[in-house]
Design a protein around this motif. Structure first.
Motif, PDB file in Angstrom:
ATOM      1  N   ILE A 118      -0.188  -1.474   9.479  1.00 54.01           N
ATOM      2  CA  ILE A 118       0.362  -2.782   8.920  1.00 54.01           C
ATOM      3  C   ILE A 118      -0.539  -3.259   8.041  1.00 54.01           C
ATOM      4  CG2 ILE A 118       1.053  -5.161   9.278  1.00 54.01           C
ATOM      5  CD1 ILE A 118       1.792  -4.109  12.409  1.00 54.01           C
ATOM      6  N   GLN A 119      -0.099  -3.360   6.525  1.00 55.64           N
ATOM      7  CA  GLN A 119      -1.016  -3.978   5.603  1.00 55.64           C
ATOM      8  C   GLN A 119      -0.338  -4.248   4.502  1.00 55.64           C
ATOM      9  OE1 GLN A 119      -3.280  -0.437   4.140  1.00 55.64           O
ATOM     10  NE2 GLN A 119      -1.413   0.627   3.613  1.00 55.64           N
ATOM     11  N   GLN A 120      -1.096  -5.087   3.625  1.00 55.78           N
ATOM     12  CA  GLN A 120      -0.632  -5.498   2.132  1.00 55.78           C
ATOM     13  C   GLN A 120      -1.210  -4.659   1.262  1.00 55.78           C
ATOM     14  OE1 GLN A 120      -1.113  -9.995   2.131  1.00 55.78           O
ATOM     15  NE2 GLN A 120       0.984 -10.019   2.247  1.00 55.78           N
ATOM     16  N   VAL A 121      -0.432  -4.581   0.203  1.00 51.34           N
ATOM     17  CA  VAL A 121      -0.828  -3.615  -0.780  1.00 51.34           C
ATOM     18  C   VAL A 121      -0.621  -4.281  -2.259  1.00 51.34           C
ATOM     19  CG1 VAL A 121      -0.490  -1.254  -1.852  1.00 51.34           C
ATOM     20  CG2 VAL A 121      -0.460  -1.401   0.501  1.00 51.34           C
ATOM     21  N   ALA A 122      -1.574  -4.197  -3.117  1.00 52.95           N
ATOM     22  CA  ALA A 122      -1.424  -4.756  -4.291  1.00 52.95           C
ATOM     23  C   ALA A 122      -0.914  -3.627  -5.294  1.00 52.95           C
ATOM     24  CB  ALA A 122      -2.908  -5.019  -4.993  1.00 52.95           C
ATOM     25  N   TYR A 123       0.296  -4.351  -6.258  1.00 52.55           N
ATOM     26  CA  TYR A 123       0.922  -3.514  -7.067  1.00 52.55           C
ATOM     27  C   TYR A 123       0.911  -4.151  -8.489  1.00 52.55           C
ATOM     28  CZ  TYR A 123       4.967  -6.340  -6.106  1.00 52.55           C
ATOM     29  OH  TYR A 123       6.019  -7.254  -6.176  1.00 52.55           O
ATOM     30  N   GLN A 124       1.108  -3.354  -9.585  1.00 55.26           N
ATOM     31  CA  GLN A 124       1.141  -3.819 -10.854  1.00 55.26           C
ATOM     32  C   GLN A 124       2.159  -2.690 -11.584  1.00 55.26           C
ATOM     33  OE1 GLN A 124      -2.283  -4.325 -13.259  1.00 55.26           O
ATOM     34  NE2 GLN A 124      -1.215  -4.826 -14.911  1.00 55.26           N
ATOM     35  N   LEU A 125       3.058  -3.262 -12.146  1.00 51.31           N
ATOM     36  CA  LEU A 125       3.987  -2.349 -13.159  1.00 51.31           C
ATOM     37  C   LEU A 125       3.903  -2.868 -14.335  1.00 51.31           C
ATOM     38  CD1 LEU A 125       6.520  -0.450 -13.103  1.00 51.31           C
ATOM     39  CD2 LEU A 125       7.827  -2.429 -12.358  1.00 51.31           C
TER      40      LEU A 125
END
Length: 143
Positions: A118-125
């Motif tokens: 269970i984790q939070q993941v950073a994204y950029q598009l």
């Protein structure tokens, strides 16, 4: 006479209690030596991914945020799905520290995990060139 009834009843209760104690005492070692049990639980596989903000961009656009991944399977992969890109279109997705040039096919594996988490993941598009807006949906599939 009433004294005899009580004393006779007490003797009978005493004999029954003594007999029961003998049975239990003699059965206890055999019972303990041959007793075993097994506990088994089956947990259904539950996996999901959810982006905090929509992954939608237009030409020259950029969006950043966090995705919440949760999966109790021994491994999983996150898949980005979007409309097929024309030959001159391009967009780049940074997800969980990886940079992915989105293929024209409309689908890309953007993250692979070999354990439950269970984790939070950073994204950029961000777009390099788009003829029309691009929306990405994320799905999480157990391995």
């Amino acid at each position: 006479m009433p004294g005899n009834v009580v004393s006779s009843g007490m003797r009978r209760v005493g004999r029954i209690g003594f007999a029961l104690a003998l049975v239990l005492a003699s059965a206890a070692p055999a019972f303990a030596a041959s007793t075993s049990f097994r506990i088994e639980a089956r947990v259904p596989v539950l996996c999901s991914v959810r982006a905090e903000t929509p992954l939608e961009i237009s030409d020259g656009g950029q969006v950043t945020g966090q995705a919440f991944e949760a999966c109790n399977s021994g491994g999983y992969q996150v898949i980005a799905q979007y409309r097929p890109l024309a030959a001159d279109e391009g967009a780049v997705l940074q997800y969980a520290g990886q940079t992915i040039q989105l293929p024209a096919s409309g689908q890309a594996v953007v993250h692979v995990s070999n354990m439950a988490t269970i984790q939070q993941v950073a994204y950029q598009l961000q777009s390099t060139h788009l003829d029309s807006p691009l929306a990405i949906s994320l799905s999480l599939e157990p391995s």
